[in-house]
Each structure stands twice: as C-alpha cells, then as structure tokens.
Write a protein that holds these residues in place. Structure first.
Motif, mmCIF file in Angstrom:
data_model
loop_
_atom_site.group_PDB
_atom_site.id
_atom_site.type_symbol
_atom_site.label_atom_id
_atom_site.label_comp_id
_atom_site.label_asym_id
_atom_site.label_seq_id
_atom_site.Cartn_x
_atom_site.Cartn_y
_atom_site.Cartn_z
ATOM 1 N N HIS A 169 22.399 40.735 4.920
ATOM 2 C CA HIS A 169 20.987 40.831 4.790
ATOM 3 C C HIS A 169 20.187 41.852 4.618
ATOM 4 O O HIS A 169 19.735 42.023 4.512
ATOM 5 C CB HIS A 169 20.325 39.731 6.278
ATOM 6 C CG HIS A 169 18.660 39.591 6.234
ATOM 7 N ND1 HIS A 169 18.319 38.963 5.374
ATOM 8 C CD2 HIS A 169 17.724 40.840 7.136
ATOM 9 C CE1 HIS A 169 17.148 38.994 5.783
ATOM 10 N NE2 HIS A 169 16.844 40.562 6.908
ATOM 11 N N ASP B 114 14.752 38.005 8.982
ATOM 12 C CA ASP B 114 16.289 38.396 9.804
ATOM 13 C C ASP B 114 14.892 38.081 11.320
ATOM 14 O O ASP B 114 16.201 37.151 11.982
ATOM 15 C CB ASP B 114 16.210 40.411 10.293
ATOM 16 C CG ASP B 114 17.268 39.863 11.076
ATOM 17 O OD1 ASP B 114 18.379 39.122 11.109
ATOM 18 O OD2 ASP B 114 17.918 40.694 12.061
ATOM 19 N N ASP C 66 26.727 37.284 7.955
ATOM 20 C CA ASP C 66 25.464 37.028 7.506
ATOM 21 C C ASP C 66 24.011 37.843 7.893
ATOM 22 O O ASP C 66 23.829 38.413 6.817
ATOM 23 C CB ASP C 66 25.122 35.645 8.348
ATOM 24 C CG ASP C 66 25.616 34.111 7.754
ATOM 25 O OD1 ASP C 66 26.253 34.626 6.534
ATOM 26 O OD2 ASP C 66 25.529 33.662 8.496
ATOM 27 N N ARG C 67 24.292 38.940 8.943
ATOM 28 C CA ARG C 67 23.945 39.783 9.240
ATOM 29 C C ARG C 67 24.046 41.237 9.030
ATOM 30 O O ARG C 67 22.772 41.638 8.557
ATOM 31 C CB ARG C 67 23.266 40.335 10.737
ATOM 32 C CG ARG C 67 22.341 40.738 11.256
ATOM 33 C CD ARG C 67 22.177 40.936 12.794
ATOM 34 N NE ARG C 67 20.831 39.851 13.078
ATOM 35 C CZ ARG C 67 20.349 39.889 14.100
ATOM 36 N NH1 ARG C 67 20.841 41.397 14.750
ATOM 37 N NH2 ARG C 67 19.804 39.266 14.285
ATOM 38 N N LYS D 23 15.698 33.881 11.461
ATOM 39 C CA LYS D 23 17.031 33.573 12.097
ATOM 40 C C LYS D 23 16.880 33.518 13.627
ATOM 41 O O LYS D 23 17.940 33.400 14.468
ATOM 42 C CB LYS D 23 18.190 33.443 10.771
ATOM 43 C CG LYS D 23 18.558 32.797 9.764
ATOM 44 C CD LYS D 23 19.567 33.550 8.738
ATOM 45 C CE LYS D 23 19.705 32.623 8.277
ATOM 46 N NZ LYS D 23 21.500 33.356 7.451
ATOM 47 N N ARG D 24 16.774 34.641 13.727
ATOM 48 C CA ARG D 24 16.331 35.456 15.057
ATOM 49 C C ARG D 24 16.116 36.008 16.142
ATOM 50 O O ARG D 24 16.695 35.100 17.833
ATOM 51 C CB ARG D 24 17.156 36.742 15.322
ATOM 52 C CG ARG D 24 18.387 37.214 13.922
ATOM 53 C CD ARG D 24 19.046 36.456 14.730
ATOM 54 N NE ARG D 24 20.587 36.776 13.627
ATOM 55 C CZ ARG D 24 21.942 36.793 13.518
ATOM 56 N NH1 ARG D 24 22.405 36.304 14.642
ATOM 57 N NH2 ARG D 24 22.940 36.856 12.721
#
Length: 162
Positions: free
Chosen positions: A73, A113, A69-70, A116-117
C-alpha cells in the motif's frame, strides 16, 4: 525502551498530526520549498505506518500478510511521490504545485490506510487533505488547524483503547 507504547496508535496519530502541522507552517512560510518537506514526509509516514506491523512480525513472526499488505500500500504512495518529484526536477511542475500534489498523495495514502487500520489514520488523511486546501486557498489557517489537531489528539487520548 517500551516499543509497544511508543508504537501505540495514539502516539503515532499524535506524531502524524504534529508533523502535518509543521508542514502546514512550512507551506505557509516557505511555499517554494514545501515540496521537499512533503516528499520527505512520504518516507516518514511510510515508516510510521509500517513500524507497528514490523515490530509485531519481529516479535511473533505471525503477521507476515499484514506487513506485506501495508508495504504494498505505502509503496504505491512512495512511487507516486517519486514520479511527482521527478516531474518537478525536470521542470514540468512548479515548486508550489509539486508540494500540493505530493501532499495530496500523502493525504490519500494515509486515508486509504485508515480504511483498514482505524479512525485515526482516516482522520490524519482528512487532516492532510484539509492542509492541502488551506495551503492552496487561504492566507491564515495555522491556528485553526492547531485547534483542530489539539482537539483530535485530546479525543484520541481519551479513547486510547484502539
């Protein structure tokens, strides 16, 4: 070498803000070459963002989806930056505009980012967006950004739990 400590959210947040401040200084002093710095920062911020997930995947092998996912992105931000750099090299965008556009792409990618983080990435994205506005419109902004970054780093240090 203590990789989990080096890859802590606080340390990576501090690194992002210090690199952003360096970029603000470069944008203030060398406007015609700042696009090169910000283009390089897209790659570095991508590595900074992916490193913790990659390390966890290498250690435990259970974080495959988060790593993918990262990667997806940040590859979007990389592709957009490469397109802007190609436009610049072909003469369609001037130096200053290319730097601002690449910086805005980096700010947006970092901010998204952070959704989500956590708050540190959101703040770093907003800080990069503020750097974009300052470079575009103001003549004196380095010390104000430095105070804001120092305050955020101190707050992040105080709340290192996540």
């Amino acid at each position: 070498m203590n990789k989990p400590y080096l890859l802590s959210t606080h340390n990576l947040f501090t690194l992002r803000l210090l690199l952003s401040l360096l970029g603000a200084y470069i944008g203030y002093t060398y406007r015609h070459t700042s696009h090169d710095y910000w283009f390089g920062m897209i790659f570095l911020f991508t590595a900074i963002a992916i490193a913790p997930d990659y390390y966890q995947f290498k250690q435990h092998g259970d974080n495959h989806k988060a790593l993918i996912d990262r990667l997806l992105h940040w590859s979007g931000g990389l592709c957009a930056g490469i397109v802007i750099y190609a436009y610049h090299n072909s003469g369609r965008i001037f130096h200053e505009e290319a730097g601002l556009i690449v910086l805005l792409i980096l700010a947006l990618t970092t901010y998204l980012d952070g959704i989500k983080r956590g708050w540190r990435c959101i703040f770093a994205g907003l800080f990069l967006g503020l750097v974009t506005v300052c470079v575009a419109y103001f003549d004196s902004y380095i010390w104000q950004l430095s105070v804001l970054a120092a305050t955020a780093i101190a707050y992040s240090y105080r709340s290192r739990s996540g």
